[in-house]
Design a protein around this motif. Structure first.
Motif, PDB file in Angstrom:
ATOM      1  N   THR A 129       9.071   3.916   1.100  1.00  0.00           N
ATOM      2  CA  THR A 129      10.075   4.336   0.132  1.00  0.00           C
ATOM      3  C   THR A 129       9.888   5.801  -0.285  1.00  0.00           C
ATOM      4  O   THR A 129       8.868   6.431  -0.015  1.00  0.00           O
ATOM      5  CB  THR A 129       9.999   3.452  -1.122  1.00  0.00           C
ATOM      6  N   THR A 130      10.899   6.293  -0.976  1.00  0.00           N
ATOM      7  CA  THR A 130      10.828   7.645  -1.534  1.00  0.00           C
ATOM      8  C   THR A 130      10.366   7.620  -2.986  1.00  0.00           C
ATOM      9  O   THR A 130       9.897   8.630  -3.507  1.00  0.00           O
ATOM     10  CB  THR A 130      12.210   8.322  -1.453  1.00  0.00           C
ATOM     11  N   THR A 131      10.519   6.460  -3.653  1.00  0.00           N
ATOM     12  CA  THR A 131      10.110   6.330  -5.049  1.00  0.00           C
ATOM     13  C   THR A 131       9.374   5.011  -5.241  1.00  0.00           C
ATOM     14  O   THR A 131      10.019   3.954  -5.278  1.00  0.00           O
ATOM     15  CB  THR A 131      11.318   6.380  -6.004  1.00  0.00           C
ATOM     16  N   PRO A 132       8.044   5.048  -5.354  1.00  0.00           N
ATOM     17  CA  PRO A 132       7.183   6.221  -5.140  1.00  0.00           C
ATOM     18  C   PRO A 132       7.060   6.561  -3.653  1.00  0.00           C
ATOM     19  O   PRO A 132       7.251   5.690  -2.807  1.00  0.00           O
ATOM     20  CB  PRO A 132       5.847   5.763  -5.722  1.00  0.00           C
ATOM     21  N   GLN A 133       6.734   7.791  -3.376  1.00  0.00           N
ATOM     22  CA  GLN A 133       6.677   8.268  -2.003  1.00  0.00           C
ATOM     23  C   GLN A 133       5.632   7.493  -1.196  1.00  0.00           C
ATOM     24  O   GLN A 133       4.475   7.399  -1.587  1.00  0.00           O
ATOM     25  CB  GLN A 133       6.347   9.760  -1.964  1.00  0.00           C
ATOM     26  N   GLY A 134       6.083   6.980  -0.027  1.00  0.00           N
ATOM     27  CA  GLY A 134       5.173   6.341   0.908  1.00  0.00           C
ATOM     28  C   GLY A 134       4.821   4.908   0.599  1.00  0.00           C
ATOM     29  O   GLY A 134       4.072   4.271   1.361  1.00  0.00           O
ATOM     30  N   TYR A 135       5.339   4.347  -0.481  1.00  0.00           N
ATOM     31  CA  TYR A 135       4.962   2.987  -0.861  1.00  0.00           C
ATOM     32  C   TYR A 135       5.687   1.961   0.017  1.00  0.00           C
ATOM     33  O   TYR A 135       6.842   2.157   0.429  1.00  0.00           O
ATOM     34  CB  TYR A 135       5.295   2.730  -2.326  1.00  0.00           C
ATOM     35  N   GLY A 166       0.834  -1.201   0.000  1.00  0.00           N
ATOM     36  CA  GLY A 166       0.000   0.000   0.000  1.00  0.00           C
ATOM     37  C   GLY A 166       0.859   1.236   0.000  1.00  0.00           C
ATOM     38  O   GLY A 166       2.082   1.184  -0.176  1.00  0.00           O
ATOM     39  N   THR A 167       0.211   2.380   0.189  1.00  0.00           N
ATOM     40  CA  THR A 167       0.906   3.665   0.272  1.00  0.00           C
ATOM     41  C   THR A 167       0.448   4.373   1.541  1.00  0.00           C
ATOM     42  O   THR A 167      -0.751   4.568   1.753  1.00  0.00           O
ATOM     43  CB  THR A 167       0.604   4.546  -0.948  1.00  0.00           C
ATOM     44  N   LEU A 168       1.402   4.711   2.385  1.00  0.00           N
ATOM     45  CA  LEU A 168       1.119   5.428   3.622  1.00  0.00           C
ATOM     46  C   LEU A 168       1.274   6.923   3.356  1.00  0.00           C
ATOM     47  O   LEU A 168       2.307   7.364   2.843  1.00  0.00           O
ATOM     48  CB  LEU A 168       2.088   4.983   4.725  1.00  0.00           C
TER      49      LEU A 168
END
Length: 510
Positions: free
Chosen positions: A60-66, A27-29
């Motif tokens: 992660t930073t790429t993609p952000q928040g993943y 997911g993405t936070l």
């Protein structure tokens, strides 16, 4: 027929694939970005599955928040269970846990049939990103510490139940708040260990001669067979009774439980275990990460805990009524917390706080002993034991992480014992040799003043320790003074004279 075989094989392949599927949670936070309605992906946030810290990841930073977490568990183990994911952030008031229900319908089609993907949607931290995201170095260190934590099992959990309770280290991480700037705040790494009192890796050597109520008789036991399984299993064949079960414990930091049974006229089988634990406060010097200045170092009183355990399985063969031999199979285990980081911080009221982030160090080995017992005549017997034949080594101390300072204690040892019998009095002598020479030698005496009563006392020369015990039929009590060999500083009794030195237990010979 060919069609049937093909369909059967295809079905079997599908079942095997489903069984082998590993659960991936992704997911993405997100966090708020300069406004309540504006959000972006939160980076450098640690996400830890409560049941498997080793699977922890950082957003992660790429993609952000993943993030993408391979839980390490198969779909069949986690299906229809709630699992908890914990967040490590700078924010003291942020929501720390997200519970996810794992069900088959959440798995969307993907190109890898060996994986079951579960996506968390709309996961957002309400606080500002700047107050939430961890610095790069802190994120890296916390993630590394989480990876050293042991996993828990989910086997046997009922479907629909919370699969896991929070692991103990979460309580430490949840205290993390914004680290204020200043020379006494931040993340510090362990650099120097000052001298401690705990003797790591010596519990087996010490248990034979020092932490025992049978001092002087363990390598050639006669009347008291309660520790024969551990030190000379061959002597079981010459014991007063064919079966035995024994316990000796101070119910604080030391316990021994063993037993044996005669299977045939010449074959016996022994089983037992020894467990010890020690704790102390030890001075450790920590250096602020990113700095080499002396002003950016602190000395903390680090709480240390050592646990050591050994399990014994001993088949015994009596060659005749005077000579017997045994081969003992052993499992040896050692675990302790090793200092890694200390976090110094201040709250909004400028109060100072600190807590430790330790690594969990564990060693596990299988070993073997060989023992020999010989009844020379009616009043004299001797015994020899070769212990830990494979030369297993346990840690002899804590160590600085990623350094070459690890040291070890070779567990291979040789025990020799002699027992002299003279009516009501028996006199015994034991000696233990390691790769460093004589570990210690002990002498003991026991006496039978009346039926079902046994008095015993013993002394170990190098350690200058002693024991005294009283046995009435099946039950016994002992005072074992190990001369500060076993350290217990965290929970000290009011009367230090009896702090962990009073032992009790039972001996059933039948």
């Amino acid at each position: 027929m060919k069609t049937t075989i093909f369909l059967t094989a295809l079905l079997a392949a599908n079942l095997a694939t489903a069984t082998a599927q590993q659960v991936i949670i992704k997911g993405t936070l997100r966090c708020t970005n300069n406004g309540i309605t504006s959000t972006r992906g939160a980076t450098n946030i640690i996400i830890i599955p409560s049941f498997n810290p080793h699977a922890a990841v950082a957003t992660t930073t790429t993609p952000q928040g993943y993030f993408e977490i391979n839980t390490g568990w198969s779909a069949k183990d986690l299906r229809d269970k709630n699992v908890s994911l914990y967040l490590l952030t700078k924010c003291s008031s942020c929501k720390k846990v997200e519970r996810v229900f794992i069900s088959e319908d959440l798995d969307k089609r993907n190109t890898d049939p060996t994986k079951m993907y579960v996506t968390i949607k709309n996961w957002k931290i309400l606080e500002n990103c700047r107050e939430t995201e961890l610095p790069d170095i802190m994120s890296e260190k916390l993630l590394d510490s989480a990876h050293h934590m042991p996993a828990l099992t989910v086997d046997g959990k009922a479907p629909g139940s919370p699969a896991m309770a929070p692991v103990s280290f979460i309580n430490l991480f949840e205290k993390l708040v914004t680290v204020a700037a200043g020379p006494n705040s931040g993340v510090f790494k362990a650099m120097v260990l000052y001298r401690g009192r705990i003797k790591y890796g010596e519990f087996l050597h010490a248990s034979a001669l020092i932490n025992t109520d049978n001092t002087g008789f363990n390598f050639s036991p006669g009347r008291n067979m309660s520790e024969a399984v551990f030190w000379n299993a061959a002597s079981i064949a010459n014991g007063p009774k064919p079966n035995n079960i024994s316990l000796l414990a101070n119910f604080k930091n030391n316990i021994k439980l063993s037993g044996y049974q005669q299977l045939t006229k010449q074959i016996y089988l022994g089983l037992g275990g020894i467990y010890t634990q020690q704790n102390e406060f030890r001075r450790v010097k920590f250096q602020k990460i990113g700095s080499t200045a002396d002003s950016d170092s602190v000395i903390g009183s680090h709480p240390d805990k050592l646990r050591e355990f050994a399990a014994f399985l001993a088949p015994v063969y009596a060659i005749n009524n005077r000579i017997s031999i045994a081969l003992t199979f052993k499992y040896i285990w050692q675990q302790f917390n090793n200092p890694n980081l200390i976090v110094l911080q201040r709250d909004d009221l400028n109060n100072n706080y600190n807590y430790f982030i330790d690594d969990s160090i564990r060693k596990q080995h299988f070993e073997a002993d060989a023992s020999f017992s010989y009844k020379i005549n009616s009043f004299l017997q001797a015994g020899i034991s070769v212990m830990n034949i494979a030369g297993t080594k346990l840690y002899s101390d804590m160590f600085i992480k990623n350094s070459s300072s690890q040291s070890y204690v070779n567990q291979r040892a040789y025990g020799i014992g002699v027992c002299y019998k003279r009516e009501r009095i028996n006199v015994g002598m034991d000696a233990l040799f390691t790769d460093k020479g004589l570990y210690d030698a002990s002498v003991g005496v026991n006496y039978v003043p009346a039926n079902d009563i046994l008095l015993a006392a013993g002394y170990a020369f190098k350690q200058q320790s002693f024991s005294a015990s009283f046995r009435l039929k099946h039950f016994k009590i002992a005072y074992i003074n190990d001369n500060n060999l076993v350290i217990n500083e965290v929970r000290v009794a009011k009367n230090k004279l009896f702090n962990g030195k009073i032992y009790s237990g039972f001996v059933f010979d039948f």
